[in-house]
Design a protein around this motif. Structure first.
Motif, PDB file in Angstrom:
ATOM      1  N   THR A 159     -41.677  43.199  15.527  1.00  0.00           N
ATOM      2  CA  THR A 159     -42.436  41.434  15.341  1.00  0.00           C
ATOM      3  C   THR A 159     -43.897  41.921  15.421  1.00  0.00           C
ATOM      4  O   THR A 159     -44.593  42.585  16.098  1.00  0.00           O
ATOM      5  CB  THR A 159     -41.978  40.524  16.184  1.00  0.00           C
ATOM      6  N   LEU A 160     -44.330  41.239  13.771  1.00  0.00           N
ATOM      7  CA  LEU A 160     -46.384  41.999  14.338  1.00  0.00           C
ATOM      8  C   LEU A 160     -46.404  40.842  14.361  1.00  0.00           C
ATOM      9  O   LEU A 160     -46.037  39.720  14.110  1.00  0.00           O
ATOM     10  CB  LEU A 160     -46.219  41.702  13.023  1.00  0.00           C
ATOM     11  N   GLU A 161     -47.562  40.732  15.490  1.00  0.00           N
ATOM     12  CA  GLU A 161     -48.998  39.527  16.608  1.00  0.00           C
ATOM     13  C   GLU A 161     -49.208  38.353  14.839  1.00  0.00           C
ATOM     14  O   GLU A 161     -49.565  39.283  14.338  1.00  0.00           O
ATOM     15  CB  GLU A 161     -49.381  40.442  17.174  1.00  0.00           C
ATOM     16  N   GLY A 162     -48.985  37.129  15.299  1.00  0.00           N
ATOM     17  CA  GLY A 162     -49.613  36.557  13.908  1.00  0.00           C
ATOM     18  C   GLY A 162     -48.622  35.919  13.092  1.00  0.00           C
ATOM     19  O   GLY A 162     -49.055  34.757  12.106  1.00  0.00           O
ATOM     20  N   MET A 163     -47.675  36.801  12.884  1.00  0.00           N
ATOM     21  CA  MET A 163     -46.678  36.620  11.551  1.00  0.00           C
ATOM     22  C   MET A 163     -45.077  35.366  12.038  1.00  0.00           C
ATOM     23  O   MET A 163     -45.041  36.528  13.117  1.00  0.00           O
ATOM     24  CB  MET A 163     -46.044  38.024  11.189  1.00  0.00           C
ATOM     25  N   SER A 164     -45.320  35.009  10.892  1.00  0.00           N
ATOM     26  CA  SER A 164     -44.239  33.762  11.112  1.00  0.00           C
ATOM     27  C   SER A 164     -43.711  33.680   9.902  1.00  0.00           C
ATOM     28  O   SER A 164     -43.791  34.000   8.732  1.00  0.00           O
ATOM     29  CB  SER A 164     -44.482  32.154  11.430  1.00  0.00           C
ATOM     30  N   TRP A 165     -41.775  33.530  10.150  1.00  0.00           N
ATOM     31  CA  TRP A 165     -40.732  33.979  10.010  1.00  0.00           C
ATOM     32  C   TRP A 165     -40.157  32.842   9.576  1.00  0.00           C
ATOM     33  O   TRP A 165     -39.518  33.011  10.871  1.00  0.00           O
ATOM     34  CB  TRP A 165     -40.419  35.756   8.916  1.00  0.00           C
ATOM     35  N   ALA A 166     -39.235  32.356   8.368  1.00  0.00           N
ATOM     36  CA  ALA A 166     -38.138  31.772   8.859  1.00  0.00           C
ATOM     37  C   ALA A 166     -37.223  31.264   7.702  1.00  0.00           C
ATOM     38  O   ALA A 166     -38.554  31.627   6.284  1.00  0.00           O
ATOM     39  CB  ALA A 166     -38.371  30.280   9.612  1.00  0.00           C
ATOM     40  N   SER A 167     -36.440  31.356   7.283  1.00  0.00           N
ATOM     41  CA  SER A 167     -35.430  30.688   6.006  1.00  0.00           C
ATOM     42  C   SER A 167     -34.369  29.817   6.003  1.00  0.00           C
ATOM     43  O   SER A 167     -33.774  29.476   7.309  1.00  0.00           O
ATOM     44  CB  SER A 167     -35.233  31.913   5.378  1.00  0.00           C
ATOM     45  N   TRP A 168     -34.175  29.022   5.318  1.00  0.00           N
ATOM     46  CA  TRP A 168     -32.889  28.446   5.314  1.00  0.00           C
ATOM     47  C   TRP A 168     -32.558  27.300   4.102  1.00  0.00           C
ATOM     48  O   TRP A 168     -33.589  27.945   3.001  1.00  0.00           O
ATOM     49  CB  TRP A 168     -33.793  25.953   5.597  1.00  0.00           C
ATOM     50  N   THR A 169     -31.239  28.057   3.787  1.00  0.00           N
ATOM     51  CA  THR A 169     -30.408  27.816   2.504  1.00  0.00           C
ATOM     52  C   THR A 169     -29.172  26.673   2.464  1.00  0.00           C
ATOM     53  O   THR A 169     -29.181  26.376   3.615  1.00  0.00           O
ATOM     54  CB  THR A 169     -29.279  28.932   2.497  1.00  0.00           C
ATOM     55  N   THR A 170     -29.340  26.004   1.538  1.00  0.00           N
ATOM     56  CA  THR A 170     -28.953  24.359   1.777  1.00  0.00           C
ATOM     57  C   THR A 170     -27.327  24.707   0.339  1.00  0.00           C
ATOM     58  O   THR A 170     -28.163  24.795  -0.397  1.00  0.00           O
ATOM     59  CB  THR A 170     -29.136  23.648   1.675  1.00  0.00           C
ATOM     60  N   ALA A 171     -25.970  25.097   0.208  1.00  0.00           N
ATOM     61  CA  ALA A 171     -25.105  24.845  -0.634  1.00  0.00           C
ATOM     62  C   ALA A 171     -25.078  24.071  -0.985  1.00  0.00           C
ATOM     63  O   ALA A 171     -24.184  23.146  -0.132  1.00  0.00           O
ATOM     64  CB  ALA A 171     -24.741  26.706  -0.562  1.00  0.00           C
ATOM     65  N   GLY A 172     -24.565  24.011  -2.240  1.00  0.00           N
ATOM     66  CA  GLY A 172     -23.703  22.405  -1.901  1.00  0.00           C
ATOM     67  C   GLY A 172     -24.315  21.614  -2.868  1.00  0.00           C
ATOM     68  O   GLY A 172     -24.223  20.069  -2.098  1.00  0.00           O
ATOM     69  N   VAL A 173     -25.739  21.683  -3.857  1.00  0.00           N
ATOM     70  CA  VAL A 173     -26.595  21.047  -3.631  1.00  0.00           C
ATOM     71  C   VAL A 173     -26.077  19.927  -5.198  1.00  0.00           C
ATOM     72  O   VAL A 173     -27.354  20.714  -5.990  1.00  0.00           O
ATOM     73  CB  VAL A 173     -27.655  20.987  -3.108  1.00  0.00           C
ATOM     74  N   TYR A 174     -25.829  18.874  -5.338  1.00  0.00           N
ATOM     75  CA  TYR A 174     -25.265  18.880  -6.785  1.00  0.00           C
ATOM     76  C   TYR A 174     -26.899  17.927  -7.334  1.00  0.00           C
ATOM     77  O   TYR A 174     -27.393  16.409  -6.592  1.00  0.00           O
ATOM     78  CB  TYR A 174     -24.577  17.949  -6.922  1.00  0.00           C
ATOM     79  N   THR A 175     -27.644  18.409  -7.988  1.00  0.00           N
ATOM     80  CA  THR A 175     -28.571  17.401  -8.880  1.00  0.00           C
ATOM     81  C   THR A 175     -27.741  16.062  -9.457  1.00  0.00           C
ATOM     82  O   THR A 175     -27.226  15.514 -10.460  1.00  0.00           O
ATOM     83  CB  THR A 175     -29.393  18.255 -10.164  1.00  0.00           C
ATOM     84  N   GLY A 176     -29.195  15.590  -9.330  1.00  0.00           N
ATOM     85  CA  GLY A 176     -29.496  14.108 -10.077  1.00  0.00           C
ATOM     86  C   GLY A 176     -29.777  14.148 -11.026  1.00  0.00           C
ATOM     87  O   GLY A 176     -29.608  15.189 -11.823  1.00  0.00           O
ATOM     88  N   ARG A 177     -29.580  12.969 -12.114  1.00  0.00           N
ATOM     89  CA  ARG A 177     -29.383  12.966 -13.681  1.00  0.00           C
ATOM     90  C   ARG A 177     -30.899  12.998 -13.752  1.00  0.00           C
ATOM     91  O   ARG A 177     -31.947  12.997 -13.236  1.00  0.00           O
ATOM     92  CB  ARG A 177     -28.883  11.765 -14.195  1.00  0.00           C
TER      93      ARG A 177
END
Length: 101
Positions: free
Chosen positions: A2-20
């Motif tokens: 880990t590099l000091e001062g570096m922040s990292w994260a990620s999120w993934t959400t599948a199966g999201v149906y768009t509205g019109r």
């Protein structure tokens, strides 16, 4: 490592149906249907992309990247993006209200 001062994260959400009206992207214009939403937080910035679920190409969601002051704020942004995608209407990355202080 880990590099000091570096922040990292990620999120993934599948199966999201768009509205019109779908979602507005930089590369593909409006996309609609069953999407996967992905948010990556790196050093005070959140980058949001969408893809057709099961596809390999990612599209940058219009309004990305967004300044975020913390990992928690970027998680809130991801949740807000998922809701915006569900609403459709040419959704772009929403801006989170910043507390004044």
């Amino acid at each position: 490592m880990t590099l000091e001062g570096m922040s990292w994260a990620s999120w993934t959400t599948a199966g999201v149906y768009t509205g019109r009206g779908g979602v507005l992207t930089v590369e593909g214009g409006i996309v609609t249907g069953d999407l996967t939403v992905h948010t990556t937080y790196v050093d005070d910035e959140a980058r949001v992309a969408v893809q057709y679920s099961g596809a390999s190409d990612w599209f940058t969601m219009s309004g990305s990247p967004v300044p975020c002051s913390s990992e928690e704020e970027s998680r809130e942004l991801h949740d807000a993006v998922v809701e915006a995608v569900r609403e459709g209407r040419g959704a772009t990355v929403p801006r989170l209200p910043h507390p004044t202080g």
